[in-house]
Design an enzyme around this catalytic site. Structure first.
Site, PDB file in Angstrom:
ATOM      1  N   GLY A   5      -5.997 -15.520  -7.819  1.00  0.00           N
ATOM      2  CA  GLY A   5      -6.254 -14.122  -7.572  1.00  0.00           C
ATOM      3  C   GLY A   5      -7.736 -13.830  -7.658  1.00  0.00           C
ATOM      4  CG  MET A   7      -9.616 -10.359 -11.860  1.00  0.00           C
ATOM      5  SD  MET A   7     -11.330  -9.846 -11.631  1.00  0.00           S
ATOM      6  CE  MET A   7     -11.098  -8.378 -10.649  1.00  0.00           C
ATOM      7  CG  ASP A 118       2.136  -5.660 -14.133  1.00  0.00           C
ATOM      8  OD1 ASP A 118       2.627  -4.804 -13.366  1.00  0.00           O
ATOM      9  OD2 ASP A 118       1.470  -6.619 -13.729  1.00  0.00           O
TER      10      ASP A 118
END
Length: 522
Positions: A5, A7, A118
């Site tokens: 991703g 990051m 999340d």
């Protein structure tokens, strides 16, 4: 590596005892950001608080290493999102088992003083022995725990962090959260298991967030036996939702079964095991020392015809639906500086892993070609989506949010790609042109605005095209990665929700988007 991703990345690795582990690494340019390191330390601490019965247990970590990393037990099994996308919605008995497993997992997470924040289909793995809830990357301690630990928070006021379709109303409004927020997300997950999408999936992020806060979801597809429980989970008032322990009482006992899930899960598990066995049986072992910071991306190059591939269906920024490992054509060689068979405190890298996308970037980058005296590229117009998207290799076009506007000084086009099954946008490309009688002045105006926006992003070195570029981060985490590129008086913005190699794909799309616009000079 299955993907990465914006990051970081996650590698499938093997410890000194031979067990497979998943090692999350932070990308090099975030390793120098103390704010991001603090966030990563908190993730490590949060992960260590929870047992491995319903999560992926932490084996080791070093948030202070040159490349911060976290190693957890590798969990075999497809995600709930991948399962539903591959095999369709689930039957009531299976969802009943899923609900009990998720309630048990949340009870364990909340007992550790954490709020997951999340909980979504791709963070729920279906394993041979039940459910695993993964990715505590944005988990937070409760308010009481935060005060006790001196946690002043690492998110900015007004920012929304999480997955909009599965947020609670209080999370969508950036209010203080309690464990009840995760229970709301659990209710949305159960609806998704019956219908294939979140009950709040809108045509845009803002529409979705509005529906989460204000709308009453349609639960007609939820069987009567579970509808009342789901309704209570989706109460707008957090105090009206049941706790995980109360949920388990409402659900009642779950009948034991040799096979926990539908046959498709077993097929996906078998395929995953076969891929891992195939990789490990090859002569591919490479043992490495503790990792150095990851390099900046290489300059852009044209991919081979079959090189840019979509990852397995359902993979996201948190985890792949199933491990689909690359087939090496030849064994990798050991780094010259590392003696053969050397083992370190960390791990032996043997393959690849998952995805991670949390946090925000810092820094900015613009290359001032105009100030250097070079003739700026000049664009008079941008094409409509129907023409522009012919140049771009993305699937799932949807015209719901497309627009084209123009006046004497500016012209804009935005094109959208949409996954109707997941109920979300998967990509967005936008073209913005400053225009008028003076091409150089237009380029300077565009450059000035671009520099201001870029201050909130992370620079891109050696992109190979354009006059400047940066990775965006708007705090909503809607996109796995978002790239902005300026060329003269044109800015192209690309946002992708992409399961693997997102940054490489974003560069490919941005380059194609630039080619879609005819340049008049420069």
């Amino acid at each position: 590596m299955l993907g990465q991703g914006g990051m970081g990345r996650v590698l499938l690795c093997a410890g000194p005892d031979g067990r497979l582990v998943a090692v999350k690494q932070v990308l090099a340019h975030f390793a120098d950001d103390e704010g991001f390191r603090a966030r990563f330390r908190r993730e490590v601490a949060a992960s260590r608080k929870v047992s491995g019965a319903y999560t992926a247990a932490v084996m080791d970590a070093d948030p202070d290493a040159p490349t911060p990393w976290l190693a957890s037990v590798f969990v075999s099994g497809p995600s709930l999102g991948a399962m539903v996308k591959t095999d369709g919605v689930l039957e009531e008995a299976v969802v009943h088992r899923l609900a009990a497993g998720l309630a048990s997992a949340l009870a364990e997470i909340h007992r550790a003083g954490l709020i997951h924040r999340d909980l979504k289909p791709d963070n729920v793995l279906l394993t041979e022995d039940g459910v695993r809830v993964i990715d505590l990357g944005i988990a937070r301690v409760t308010e009481a725990e935060a005060e006790a630990e001196g946690d002043t928070g690492l998110t900015r006021t007004g920012w929304v962090i999480g997955s909009p379709s599965f947020m609670s109303p209080e999370q969508a409004e950036s209010k203080s959260l309690t464990p009840a927020s995760d229970v709301f997300s659990l209710g949305s997950l159960l609806v998704m298991a019956f219908t294939g999408s979140s009950p709040f999936a809108g045509t845009s992020t803002l529409r979705t967030l509005y529906d989460v806060v204000h709308s009453t979801p349609d639960l007609s597809a939820v069987p009567v036996g579970l509808r009342g429980i789901v309704e209570r989970c989706l109460a707008k008032d957090p105090a009206a939702r049941p706790t995980p322990a109360q949920l388990l009482e409402l659900l009642g006992p779950v009948a034991p079964a040799g096979l926990q899930w539908p046959p498709a899960v077993d097929r996906m598990l078998a395929a995953q095991r076969a891929d891992i066995d195939r990789l490990l049986s090859a002569d591919t072992e490479t043992v490495v020392a503790p990792p150095e910071p990851l390099p900046e991306p290489e300059p852009e190059r044209e991919p081979e015809s079959d090189e840019v591939v979509e990852r397995a269906a359902g993979a996201t920024e948190s985890t792949p639906p199933s491990v689909v490992l690359p087939r090496p054509t030849s064994p990798p060689t050991e780094p010259a500086s590392i003696p053969p068979r050397r083992r370190s405190r960390t791990v032996a890298l043997v393959a690849a892993g998952m995805l991670v996308a949390t946090g925000v970037g810092v820094g900015a980058y613009t290359l001032d070609r105009v100030a250097e005296g070079a003739d700026p590229a000049a664009y008079a117009d941008v094409p409509a989506c129907q023409k522009a998207t012919q140049y771009i290799s993305l699937t799932g076009r949807d015209a719901k949010e497309d627009f084209h506007s123009a006046n004497k000084t500016e012209v804009h086009t935005m094109c959208t790609w949409y996954d109707s099954l997941a109920g979300r946008r998967t990509a967005l490309v936008r073209w913005d042109v400053k225009r008028g009688s003076d091409d150089g002045a237009n380029a300077r105006l565009q450059q000035a605005g671009f520099a201001t926006d870029a201050a909130r992003g992370k620079r891109v070195n050696n992109l190979g095209f354009g006059d400047g570029a940066y990775w965006e981060s708007d705090g909503t985490t809607e996109w796995t990665c978002a790239l902005s590129v300026r060329h003269g008086n044109l800015v192209v913005r690309v946002g992708l929700y992409h399961p693997g190699a997102c940054e490489q794909k974003a560069k490919e799309v941005a380059k194609a988007a630039l080619k879609a616009v005819p340049v008049t000079s420069g």
